[in-house]
Scaffold this motif. Structure first.
Motif, PDB file in Angstrom:
ATOM      1  N   LEU A  33       0.830  -1.202   0.000  1.00  0.00           N
ATOM      2  CA  LEU A  33       0.000   0.000   0.000  1.00  0.00           C
ATOM      3  C   LEU A  33       0.861   1.246   0.000  1.00  0.00           C
ATOM      4  O   LEU A  33       1.797   1.377   0.782  1.00  0.00           O
ATOM      5  CB  LEU A  33      -0.907  -0.004   1.239  1.00  0.00           C
ATOM      6  N   CYS A  34       0.524   2.175  -0.893  1.00  0.00           N
ATOM      7  CA  CYS A  34       1.185   3.470  -0.966  1.00  0.00           C
ATOM      8  C   CYS A  34       0.127   4.545  -0.763  1.00  0.00           C
ATOM      9  O   CYS A  34      -0.770   4.719  -1.588  1.00  0.00           O
ATOM     10  CB  CYS A  34       1.870   3.642  -2.328  1.00  0.00           C
ATOM     11  N   LYS A  35       0.205   5.251   0.350  1.00  0.00           N
ATOM     12  CA  LYS A  35      -0.789   6.260   0.693  1.00  0.00           C
ATOM     13  C   LYS A  35      -0.482   7.564  -0.023  1.00  0.00           C
ATOM     14  O   LYS A  35       0.628   8.078   0.041  1.00  0.00           O
ATOM     15  CB  LYS A  35      -0.789   6.469   2.209  1.00  0.00           C
ATOM     16  N   GLY A  36      -1.500   8.115  -0.720  1.00  0.00           N
ATOM     17  CA  GLY A  36      -1.312   9.375  -1.429  1.00  0.00           C
ATOM     18  C   GLY A  36      -0.646   9.175  -2.779  1.00  0.00           C
ATOM     19  O   GLY A  36      -0.470   8.058  -3.260  1.00  0.00           O
ATOM     20  N   PRO A  37      -0.239  10.254  -3.445  1.00  0.00           N
ATOM     21  CA  PRO A  37       0.431  10.146  -4.744  1.00  0.00           C
ATOM     22  C   PRO A  37       1.701   9.307  -4.632  1.00  0.00           C
ATOM     23  O   PRO A  37       2.549   9.562  -3.766  1.00  0.00           O
ATOM     24  CB  PRO A  37       0.757  11.599  -5.099  1.00  0.00           C
ATOM     25  N   PRO A  38       1.872   8.279  -5.474  1.00  0.00           N
ATOM     26  CA  PRO A  38       3.041   7.396  -5.348  1.00  0.00           C
ATOM     27  C   PRO A  38       4.365   8.105  -5.582  1.00  0.00           C
ATOM     28  O   PRO A  38       5.401   7.679  -5.058  1.00  0.00           O
ATOM     29  CB  PRO A  38       2.789   6.313  -6.395  1.00  0.00           C
ATOM     30  N   CYS A  39       4.360   9.206  -6.334  1.00  0.00           N
ATOM     31  CA  CYS A  39       5.616   9.916  -6.579  1.00  0.00           C
ATOM     32  C   CYS A  39       6.145  10.580  -5.312  1.00  0.00           C
ATOM     33  O   CYS A  39       7.343  10.855  -5.209  1.00  0.00           O
ATOM     34  CB  CYS A  39       5.428  10.959  -7.680  1.00  0.00           C
ATOM     35  N   ARG A  40       5.284  10.837  -4.356  1.00  0.00           N
ATOM     36  CA  ARG A  40       5.684  11.518  -3.133  1.00  0.00           C
ATOM     37  C   ARG A  40       5.883  10.567  -1.960  1.00  0.00           C
ATOM     38  O   ARG A  40       6.333  10.982  -0.898  1.00  0.00           O
ATOM     39  CB  ARG A  40       4.629  12.559  -2.751  1.00  0.00           C
TER      40      ARG A  40
END
Length: 513
Positions: free
Chosen positions: A402-409
């Motif tokens: 799980l990646c919370k929020g925009p993955p680039c950030r």
């Protein structure tokens, strides 16, 4: 910073202190029977559930609750009871736990269906009107990568990300991660799903390694069920978890065919062996003559190696059928995301990818503001979309990343395990965990309080009935008295009455003596 696990050593959701893990959404393990699971869900996330329902009441793409209350009562609730009684009982329990009306929870769990028919329930003033896709609907992207596209032990991966208007989805506050442990007699595999608070369905994976994601679709064939026809429609908003409970990749199309639905949906399902299916589901087109439900398989440019999809109909079968069904999506974001993701995979050539490289694909900003990863201008919260999350399901490892929020950030991804173990038995209070014992105790106390209140109301009602009987007796007496006073008397009686009225009391006494 708390330990976030790895794909090879994931975290059990039950052992995570989510207060110390801000990189993840809050998680909860649900055990017991469906009603108990719903009560626990409602109690733990009561505040989030109420807030999420309230924000949907003001959502610009949804009809008002008043205008669609009848369809919730007459169509969706009978459909859930008929097709998915387990889900319906969870909603009843959740309504008890969070102290909300169950109709409000159904409104939330049928939002895609209601968004598809809002222009029918609440027609716009201007004419003529072309029913386009709702302007504030979720923008989502799904992709499956088989073992032919992933490195070594990575195995097949099903990835899903979605974006919403920043002013509608405030700060990712509504997402929750649920691990659902079923009772043995339910004969359903345990699963992990990522949902909004108050919803019982979302993308997820079960302990068999079957993963499902969905993308909202809108077609010109989406229709409003008829009033008073006892039609039992299943909300397509709930279809992902329904499939996780019952379907395998080879059976998914048969199960979808048996579901009565009146709106469209895309489903992407995959298993641990790398088998997958990408299906565009249209609504049931007729119930009077021939029952026909269009289901279009979509393979894309990569065949079995990879399957990609966004929010518009794009299968070849759809283009052959489109005289009877047209996609309501107008605009660039969905086709742009699909094209960008396909180009990135092609540029990668025959090189296999790791989970981290797949995260980089979903971090792409090409063609902004129609890019895969979206967060817009920081000073423009109203008009720009924001990527809520990226989730990856490792089907052979039974791991959720799980990646919370925009993955680039995101600085890291959090990795969770799906447990195969047996759930809480159906009976025996001694076998319940402490949390479930507390729930049972609270429910018993609540029922006892209800019994006391019922007794008090019964006593008040009995007293009220006694007073009513007394008032009725008095009224009856007065009525009889009036009747007797109005009855004509004989001449002798009348003369005697007149004599008594004219004669002094002392004279009357002497005469009587």
């Amino acid at each position: 910073m708390a330990y976030s696990g790895t794909p090879g050593s994931p975290l059990p959701i039950s052992e995570v202190n989510f207060d110390d893990l801000p990189e993840s959404f809050p998680g909860l393990v649900l055990t017991g029977n469906p009603y108990q699971r719903g009560v626990k869900y409602g109690q733990v996330f009561a505040e989030k559930i109420r807030a999420n329902i309230c924000r949907h009441f003001d959502h610009p793409d949804l009809p008002s609750f008043d205008s669609c209350e009848w369809i919730i009562r007459e169509v969706y609730i009978p459909g859930l009871v008929h097709h998915w009684p387990r889900g319906w009982n969870e909603l009843l329990g959740m309504a008890q736990g969070c102290e909300m009306d169950v109709e409000h929870l159904v409104y939330l769990n049928a939002r895609d269906d209601l968004a598809a028919i809002r222009y029918i329930l609440e027609p716009p003033v201007q004419r003529p009107y072309v029913p386009l896709r709702p302007s504030h609907a979720i923008e989502s992207t799904s992709a499956f990568f088989s073992q032919n596209k992933t490195l070594g032990r990575t195995g097949p991966i099903l990835a899903h990300s979605w974006s919403e208007r920043k002013r509608i989805h405030d700060g990712d506050d509504f997402m929750v991660l649920l691990e659902i442990q079923y009772l043995p007699d339910e004969q359903v595999k345990n699963m992990v799903i990522l949902v909004e608070a108050g919803m019982i369905s979302g993308s997820g994976m079960n302990s068999l390694g079957v993963a499902v994601t969905g993308n909202p679709l809108f077609s010109t064939e989406d229709y409003l069920p008829s009033w008073g026809t006892n039609e039992k429609y299943f909300p397509v908003t709930c279809v992902e978890r329904f499939l996780l409970e019952w379907a395998s990749v080879k059976d998914v199309e048969d199960i979808l065919t048996k579901l009565d639905t009146h709106a469209s949906k895309h489903i992407l399902i995959a298993n641990e062996d790398g088998d997958s299916a990408s299906l565009e589901l249209g609504p049931l087109t007729s119930k009077e003559l021939d029952t026909y439900k269009p289901i279009f398989a979509h393979d894309g440019d990569f065949g079995n190696d990879a399957k990609l999809h966004t929010n518009h109909f794009c299968s070849w079968a759809y283009w052959q059928h489109r005289r009877g069904l047209l996609c309501r999506y107008r605009g660039q974001p969905s086709p742009s995301r699909l094209h960008s993701l396909g180009q990135l995979i092609k540029e990668n050539g025959h090189c296999k990818m790791s989970a981290r490289q797949i995260k980089f694909l979903f971090s792409d900003h090409e063609r902004h503001p129609n890019s895969i990863c979206q967060h817009g201008a920081d000073n423009d919260d109203d008009l720009n979309n924001k990527t809520v999350a990226l989730v990856m399901y490792h089907t052979s490892r039974r791991v959720v990343s799980l990646c919370k929020g925009p993955p680039c950030r995101a600085t890291m991804m959090v990795h969770f395990a799906i447990r195969e173990g047996a759930a809480v038995p159906a009976s025996g209070d001694s076998d319940l965990c402490e949390a479930d014992k507390k729930i049972v105790k609270d429910m018993a106390a609540a029922l006892a309080a209800v019994d006391v209140e019922v007794d008090m109301l019964s006593q008040k009602l009995a007293a009220k009935r006694r007073r009513r009987n007394i008032f009725d007796s008095i009224a009856d007496f007065k009525k009889r008295r009036r009747i007797s006073n109005n009855t004509p008397a004989t001449d002798a009686v009348e003369n005697e009455r007149r004599r008594l009225n004219k004669t002094p009391a002392s004279d009357v006494a002497q005469d009587d003596i």
